[in-house]
Design an enzyme around this catalytic site. Structure first.
Site, short mmCIF file in Angstrom:
data_model
loop_
_atom_site.label_atom_id
_atom_site.label_comp_id
_atom_site.label_asym_id
_atom_site.label_seq_id
_atom_site.Cartn_x
_atom_site.Cartn_y
_atom_site.Cartn_z
N ASP A 4 -4.38 -13.03 3.73
CA ASP A 4 -5.73 -12.41 4.02
C ASP A 4 -6.61 -12.62 2.93
OD1 ASP A 4 -4.80 -10.37 1.99
OD2 ASP A 4 -4.63 -8.71 3.82
N HIS A 19 -5.79 -7.26 -0.34
CA HIS A 19 -6.15 -6.05 -0.91
C HIS A 19 -5.73 -5.21 -2.14
CE1 HIS A 19 -6.73 -6.06 4.05
NE2 HIS A 19 -7.70 -5.64 3.35
N HIS A 42 1.11 -1.45 -0.46
CA HIS A 42 0.17 -0.06 0.10
C HIS A 42 1.29 1.23 -0.07
CE1 HIS A 42 -3.44 -2.34 0.49
NE2 HIS A 42 -3.44 -2.35 1.27
ZN LIG Z 1 -3.76 -7.07 2.65
#
Ligand SMILES: [Zn+2]
Length: 311
Positions: free
Chosen positions: A245, A167, A128
Site C-alpha cells: 500500500d 502503515h 495491526h
Molecule cells: Zn497497510
C-alpha cells in the site's frame, strides 16, 4: 535454483468484511492472477495453509483475545464490527486461522528445507493486531505468530521482521516490545494511521517516511536504517510483512513507490537472509488496496524471491 513456496488457502477468499471494504477478496485474485500472467506461479511450490492452533496463537495473543475473536464470529449473512475498520463475517474466523497458519507452514517449509523462501498470499492481514486487540483490518498477527513459532518450536535465538507496509505495524511492535530475540524494522508513512506511540528499544527500528516519499527516498532510508541493523543482528530467519500500500496508485496512503522499489527491498532482504539465515525468508501479505498495482507489486516481490541468491 532457489525454490520459492506459495502458501494460501481458499478459506482466505471467504473473509467478507462487508460491502465497499478495501480489504476485499479480489486482492488475492489480483495477486494470483498477476503471478499467473507473469509466468511465475508454475515455478512455485504450492502449499495449503493449515489452521493455526489456539496454542500457536497464544504465543503472541492473550487467551482472552483468541476467545473474543472466536466468540464474535457472526452467523451467516451478518457482520460483526470489532472497531470502525475491522469486521468479521461468518467465514472470517476460518480465514484468520488459515492466515496465521500460513506463517506456521512457511516457517516449517524453510526450516525443513522444503523451500528456500516463501510468500504467503493471505487475508485478513495481521500487523495491526496487538497482543490483546484486533484493529486495522487485522484479527490475529500472522507474522508474529510465525516468528514465535520459529523461536519456540525451532528454538531459534534471533528472528528479524521487516515490515514495508505503508502503515506502522503497531501490533507487531506491541507483541515484541520486550522480546529482543526479534528485531523489528518498520517503514511507514508518518504522520499517519495508526499513529500509536513508538517505543524506543534497540531491537525496534522505526523508519518514518513523509507523505510523497518516492523510491529514492525509501531506498536511502532502508539503506541507512535497516541494512546495518539487520547485519548487526544476524537473524537466523527473515520474516517480511509485505504490504504494497506504499505504491503510488494505492488509494489509502500517500507514498510514491513503484513495483521496482518492492523488487529492490525484496532483493535487499533476501541478501540479508543469504548472509545470515541460510537464505530462509518467509514473507506474508499485509496491505495493498489498488488491485492492479497490488498484483504487479506482489509479482515483483515474488520474482525477486525466486531469483534470490542461494545461501
Ligand atoms: Zn497497510
Amino acid at each position: 535454483m532457489t525454490q520459492t513456496a506459495y502458501i494460501s488457502h481458499p478459506d482466505c477468499l471467504l473473509h467478507d468484511p462487508g460491502p465497499h471494504h478495501p480489504e476485499r477478496p479480489g486482492r488475492l485474485h489480483a495477486v494470483r492472477n498477476a503471478l499467473l500472467d507473469e509466468g511465475l506461479l508454475e515455478g512455485l511450490c504450492l502449499l495449503d495453509a493449515p489452521q493455526a492452533s489456539d496454542a500457536q496463537l497464544q504465543r503472541v495473543h492473550t487467551p482472552a483475545h483468541v476467545a473474543r475473536i472466536r466468540a464474535r464470529a457472526p452467523a451467516t449473512g451478518e457482520t460483526a464490527m470489532l472497531d470502525p475498520d475491522t469486521a468479521m463475517g461468518a467465514h472470517s474466523l476460518g480465514a484468520a486461522l488459515r492466515a496465521a497458519g500460513a506463517g506456521i507452514e512457511g516457517v516449517r517449509a524453510v526450516m525443513e528445507r522444503e523451500a528456500d523462501n516463501v510468500f504467503c498470499a493471505v487475508r485478513p492481514p495481521g500487523h495491526h493486531a496487538e497482543r490483546d486487540r484486533a484493529m486495522g483490518f487485522c484479527l490475529f498477527n500472522n507474522v508474529a505468530v510465525a516468528a514465535a513459532h520459529a523461536l519456540e518450536h525451532y528454538a531459534l535465538a534471533r528472528a528479524a521482521i521487516a515490515d514495508f507496509d505503508v502503515h506502522h505495524g503497531n501490533g507487531t511492535e506491541d507483541i515484541f516490545r520486550d522480546d529482543p530475540r526479534v528485531l523489528y524494522c518498520s517503514s511507514f508513512q508518518h504522520p499517519f494511521y495508526p499513529d500509536t506511540p513508538c517505543a524506543e528499544r534497540d531491537h525496534l527500528v522505526h523508519t518514518p517516511l513523509a507523505a510523497g516519499t518516492d523510491g529514492a527516498g525509501f531506498r536511502a532510508a532502508i539503506e541507512r536504517d535497516w541494512l546495518p541493523a539487520l547485519d548487526r543482528f544476524a537473524p537466523e530467519l527473515v520474516l517480511v510483512s509485505a504490504g504494497f500500500d506504499g505504491h503510488h496508485d494505492d488509494p489509502l496512503a500517500g507514498l510514491a513507490l513503484v513495483e521496482d522499489d518492492f523488487a529492490w527491498v525484496t532483493q535487499m532482504l533476501a541478501g540479508v537472509a543469504a548472509r545470515h539465515a541460510g537464505g530462509r525468508l518467509v514473507s506474508m501479505l499485509e496491505g495493498g488496496y489498488d488491485l492492479p498495482s497490488l498484483g504487479r507489486s506482489a509479482a515483483a516481490h515474488v520474482r525477486a524471491l525466486c531469483e534470490a541468491p542461494r545461501y
